[in-house]
Scaffold this motif. Structure first.
Motif, short mmCIF file in Angstrom:
data_model
loop_
_atom_site.label_atom_id
_atom_site.label_comp_id
_atom_site.label_asym_id
_atom_site.label_seq_id
_atom_site.Cartn_x
_atom_site.Cartn_y
_atom_site.Cartn_z
N ASN A 73 7.94 16.36 3.89
CA ASN A 73 6.96 15.27 4.04
C ASN A 73 6.45 14.74 2.71
N ARG A 74 7.26 14.81 1.68
CA ARG A 74 7.00 14.17 0.40
C ARG A 74 8.24 13.39 0.02
N GLY A 75 8.05 12.28 -0.67
CA GLY A 75 9.18 11.46 -1.05
C GLY A 75 9.06 10.92 -2.45
N ILE A 76 10.19 10.37 -2.95
CA ILE A 76 10.25 9.79 -4.29
C ILE A 76 10.80 8.38 -4.16
N ILE A 77 10.08 7.42 -4.75
CA ILE A 77 10.52 6.03 -4.81
C ILE A 77 10.87 5.71 -6.25
N SER A 78 12.06 5.16 -6.47
CA SER A 78 12.49 4.75 -7.80
C SER A 78 12.18 3.27 -7.99
N THR A 79 11.62 2.93 -9.14
CA THR A 79 11.31 1.54 -9.48
C THR A 79 11.36 1.41 -10.99
N ASN A 80 10.97 0.25 -11.51
CA ASN A 80 10.92 0.07 -12.95
C ASN A 80 9.47 0.00 -13.41
N ARG A 81 9.28 -0.12 -14.71
CA ARG A 81 7.93 -0.08 -15.26
C ARG A 81 7.13 -1.33 -14.89
N ILE A 82 7.81 -2.41 -14.62
CA ILE A 82 7.11 -3.65 -14.27
C ILE A 82 6.48 -3.55 -12.88
N GLY A 83 7.19 -2.95 -11.93
CA GLY A 83 6.77 -3.04 -10.54
C GLY A 83 6.16 -1.81 -9.91
N TYR A 84 5.88 -0.76 -10.68
CA TYR A 84 5.39 0.44 -10.02
C TYR A 84 3.96 0.28 -9.50
N LYS A 85 3.16 -0.58 -10.12
CA LYS A 85 1.78 -0.75 -9.66
C LYS A 85 1.71 -1.47 -8.32
N ILE A 86 2.59 -2.43 -8.09
CA ILE A 86 2.56 -3.12 -6.80
C ILE A 86 3.08 -2.21 -5.69
N ILE A 87 3.95 -1.28 -6.01
CA ILE A 87 4.41 -0.32 -5.00
C ILE A 87 3.28 0.62 -4.62
N ILE A 88 2.53 1.08 -5.61
CA ILE A 88 1.38 1.95 -5.33
C ILE A 88 0.35 1.20 -4.49
N ALA A 89 0.16 -0.09 -4.76
CA ALA A 89 -0.82 -0.88 -4.01
C ALA A 89 -0.35 -1.18 -2.59
N SER A 90 0.97 -1.25 -2.37
CA SER A 90 1.47 -1.64 -1.06
C SER A 90 1.73 -0.46 -0.12
N LEU A 91 1.79 0.76 -0.63
CA LEU A 91 2.05 1.92 0.24
C LEU A 91 0.99 2.11 1.33
N PRO A 92 -0.31 2.00 1.04
CA PRO A 92 -1.29 2.18 2.12
C PRO A 92 -1.26 1.10 3.19
N LEU A 93 -0.58 -0.02 2.94
CA LEU A 93 -0.50 -1.08 3.94
C LEU A 93 0.47 -0.75 5.08
N ILE A 94 1.30 0.26 4.88
CA ILE A 94 2.27 0.65 5.91
C ILE A 94 1.55 1.50 6.95
N LYS A 95 1.47 0.99 8.17
CA LYS A 95 0.77 1.70 9.25
C LYS A 95 1.72 2.23 10.31
N LYS A 96 2.84 1.52 10.54
CA LYS A 96 3.79 1.95 11.56
C LYS A 96 5.21 1.78 11.05
N ILE A 97 6.06 2.75 11.43
CA ILE A 97 7.49 2.66 11.19
C ILE A 97 8.17 2.96 12.52
N LYS A 98 8.96 2.02 13.01
CA LYS A 98 9.64 2.15 14.31
C LYS A 98 8.65 2.46 15.43
#
Length: 123
Positions: A73-98
């Motif tokens: 129940n832990r994961g790793i997301i690969s990104t670049n230095r430009i976009g890691y902050k928007i990924i951190i900001a967008s993770l809590p917006l995910i409420k449902k998967i399938k």
């Protein structure tokens, strides 16, 4: 290399690469809070949709998030230095998967995959 010539003098100017120009990788470690198990492609699709919803297609292309692995129940997301902050900001917006409730909580950002694996408990 750029060459300038002025009559008999030739001036060579070497273009210096800045370290900030290179695309340095960043790895975002996150926790999955859910009773169900998910596949990597399902989580990656949800993350990409969330980044697209928050920042648009431009930020999705800049950050280019990829879920590398999931372990306990832990994961790793690969990104670049430009976009890691928007990924951190967008993770809590995910409420449902399938149509299953889920919460993705960003925990830590690191610069090496080896350290990211150690932090989620693989090595």
């Amino acid at each position: 290399m750029v060459i300038f010539s002025y009559r008999t003098r030739i001036i060579y100017i070497k273009k210096i690469k800045n370290k900030r120009d290179t695309r340095a990788k960043r790895y975002v470690i996150f926790d999955i809070i859910s009773e169900d198990n998910f596949e990597i492609r399902e989580i990656e699709e949800a993350v990409r949709n969330s980044v697209k919803e928050l920042g648009g297609k431009i930020w999705l292309d800049l950050s280019n998030p990829k879920v590398i692995m999931i372990y306990n129940n832990r994961g790793i997301i690969s990104t670049n230095r430009i976009g890691y902050k928007i990924i951190i900001a967008s993770l809590p917006l995910i409420k449902k998967i399938k149509n299953k409730e889920v919460l993705l909580v960003p925990r830590r950002t690191t610069g090496s995959l080896k350290r990211a694996k150690r932090l989620i408990g693989i090595e």
